[in-house]
Design a protein around this motif. Sequence first.
Motif, PDB file in Angstrom:
ATOM      1  N   ALA A  14      35.260  33.690  35.960  1.00  0.00           N
ATOM      2  CA  ALA A  14      36.570  34.340  36.010  1.00  0.00           C
ATOM      3  C   ALA A  14      36.492  35.727  35.364  1.00  0.00           C
ATOM      4  CB  ALA A  14      37.615  33.483  35.306  1.00  0.00           C
ATOM      5  N   ALA A  15      35.792  35.824  34.216  1.00  0.00           N
ATOM      6  CA  ALA A  15      35.678  37.109  33.520  1.00  0.00           C
ATOM      7  C   ALA A  15      34.931  38.126  34.376  1.00  0.00           C
ATOM      8  CB  ALA A  15      34.963  36.912  32.185  1.00  0.00           C
ATOM      9  N   ASP A  18      37.142  39.215  37.152  1.00  0.00           N
ATOM     10  CA  ASP A  18      38.148  40.139  36.602  1.00  0.00           C
ATOM     11  C   ASP A  18      37.567  41.544  36.477  1.00  0.00           C
ATOM     12  OD1 ASP A  18      40.088  38.216  36.424  1.00  0.00           O
ATOM     13  OD2 ASP A  18      39.815  37.820  34.275  1.00  0.00           O
ATOM     14  N   ALA A  19      36.339  41.626  35.987  1.00  0.00           N
ATOM     15  CA  ALA A  19      35.698  42.933  35.794  1.00  0.00           C
ATOM     16  C   ALA A  19      35.503  43.647  37.134  1.00  0.00           C
ATOM     17  CB  ALA A  19      34.359  42.750  35.091  1.00  0.00           C
ATOM     18  N   ALA A  22      38.905  45.216  38.179  1.00  0.00           N
ATOM     19  CA  ALA A  22      39.700  45.750  37.055  1.00  0.00           C
ATOM     20  C   ALA A  22      40.280  47.132  37.354  1.00  0.00           C
ATOM     21  CB  ALA A  22      38.847  45.795  35.788  1.00  0.00           C
ATOM     22  N   GLU A  43      38.026  33.448  44.410  1.00  0.00           N
ATOM     23  CA  GLU A  43      37.837  33.857  43.011  1.00  0.00           C
ATOM     24  C   GLU A  43      38.230  35.323  42.816  1.00  0.00           C
ATOM     25  OE1 GLU A  43      35.907  31.759  44.563  1.00  0.00           O
ATOM     26  OE2 GLU A  43      35.766  30.024  43.216  1.00  0.00           O
ATOM     27  N   ASP A  46      42.065  35.562  43.004  1.00  0.00           N
ATOM     28  CA  ASP A  46      42.646  35.100  41.735  1.00  0.00           C
ATOM     29  C   ASP A  46      42.519  36.185  40.660  1.00  0.00           C
ATOM     30  OD1 ASP A  46      43.379  32.714  42.851  1.00  0.00           O
ATOM     31  OD2 ASP A  46      41.726  31.549  41.996  1.00  0.00           O
ATOM     32  N   ALA A  47      41.372  36.865  40.656  1.00  0.00           N
ATOM     33  CA  ALA A  47      41.165  37.942  39.675  1.00  0.00           C
ATOM     34  C   ALA A  47      42.135  39.095  39.940  1.00  0.00           C
ATOM     35  CB  ALA A  47      39.716  38.429  39.733  1.00  0.00           C
ATOM     36  N   ARG A  49      45.055  38.829  41.237  1.00  0.00           N
ATOM     37  CA  ARG A  49      46.376  38.360  40.774  1.00  0.00           C
ATOM     38  C   ARG A  49      46.479  38.518  39.261  1.00  0.00           C
ATOM     39  NH1 ARG A  49      47.246  33.446  39.063  1.00  0.00           N
ATOM     40  NH2 ARG A  49      45.446  32.621  40.183  1.00  0.00           N
ATOM     41  N   ARG A  50      45.442  38.126  38.532  1.00  0.00           N
ATOM     42  CA  ARG A  50      45.465  38.269  37.074  1.00  0.00           C
ATOM     43  C   ARG A  50      45.499  39.742  36.668  1.00  0.00           C
ATOM     44  NH1 ARG A  50      41.633  33.934  37.520  1.00  0.00           N
ATOM     45  NH2 ARG A  50      39.905  35.408  37.398  1.00  0.00           N
ATOM     46  N   ARG A  51      44.903  40.585  37.469  1.00  0.00           N
ATOM     47  CA  ARG A  51      44.881  42.030  37.202  1.00  0.00           C
ATOM     48  C   ARG A  51      46.311  42.581  37.113  1.00  0.00           C
ATOM     49  NH1 ARG A  51      44.418  46.800  35.693  1.00  0.00           N
ATOM     50  NH2 ARG A  51      44.596  48.515  37.168  1.00  0.00           N
TER      51      ARG A  51
END
Lengths: 228, 210
Positions: A14-15, A18-19, A22, A43, A46-47, A49-51
């Motif tokens: 996930a990290a 995310d990177a 970003a 994946e 999802d990243a 979305r979290r962004r």
Amino acid sequence: MTDVLEATDATDAAAVADAAVADVPDGATVLIGGFGAAGQPVELIDALRRRGARDLTVVNNNAGNGDTGLAALLASGAVRKMVCSFPRQSDSWVFDDLYRAGKIELEVVPQGNLAERMRAAGAGIGAFFSPTGVGTPLAEGKEERTIDGRRYVLELPIRGDYALVKAHVADRTGNLVYRKTARNFGPVMATAATTTVVQVSRVVATGELDPEVVVTPGIYVDRVVVTP
Amino acid sequence: MSDRLTKDQIAAMIADDIPTGAFVNLGIGQPTLVADHLDLERGVVLHTENGMLGMGRAAVGDEVDPDLINAGKIPVVETPGASYFHHADSFAMMRGGHLDVCVLGAFQVAVNGDLANWHTGAPDAIPAVGGAMDLAIGAKDVFVMMTLFGKDGASKLVRECTYPLTGVACVSRVYTEHGVFEITPAGVRLREPYGATLEELEDRTGLPLR
């Protein structure tokens, strides 16, 4: 140069994802691969979305299935406009509700024109005449021309700021191979974005992929995320 | 007079009309029934818009692979000689005239071959076209599989479509429970009536038939 970001476990995956997304800004146009669930880079979505980027324009064949992946991104309110060929499905309730509530814009594009418009963007073609859609509501307002007795409408390229694609295996040069019908829009979208981010289940050393079977050459690939 | 045709009989009739060695796309919904009647030993090759030639039957049990699906997103299997390709190539095969036959469902077909099958035009309907417009103008022969009469009894073979069009003058044949209607420059020809006489069908459709 292709950056390869490798995860060692699920938390790390996930990290790493995310990177990889970003720097996606508000208002970006994001091409997202997949036909239904096949080839959907869950994946990376999802990243994204979290962004928390907002006002996105998303290009995908569909408009999300169930409550995960693209559907979850839509539910988060991140997307201002969907460009797709087939939004309405038995399990597209997230999109259906947003659309009926007037909370999302929709541009419906015939599937072949959708693919070809991205291919044109990736290939530096300024526009093209397509026979698809002639005489239908989807050709209204578009320039029409008859060439050798056949009617065509003018279609413009669709370029992405980012492409999020799922492939099967990458090498460290960014060369990609896909798996079965999960290939779908991946190779076209990879060419059509300023920054192409690819998730794969495995990365191999440069030289290990047979050059004869590479589907997407690494020139189109900026970031590879390896999710185990 | 013979009885009206069942869906399976219609599908079998379409399968019989598909030439040996043809490249064929079956639309989602009813047209997928045609696959059950196709003898793939005859060398008919199925194309699926999401990027495959040589598509086989629906997958069962351990064969199910989420990466191997058809246009209806149903898991399928490969046949020997199958190939995979991306979406732009898949639709180039349609537009470029490389597919011999496609079989589509329809809301309406007009006597000149106009096809309406993607949108009812209802204000609250969410429009969704998929690959229908590309298939309609791309395949050398476009066969429609539909009921001749809607639930309200109205003929779906019409003088002019009232629903938004999918393609202009693209349909060559319409397979229905009452027989096969061939769209020709000289008008609509009914091959052989089932479940009604030619005169009864002319009366109910309001169309001149041959």
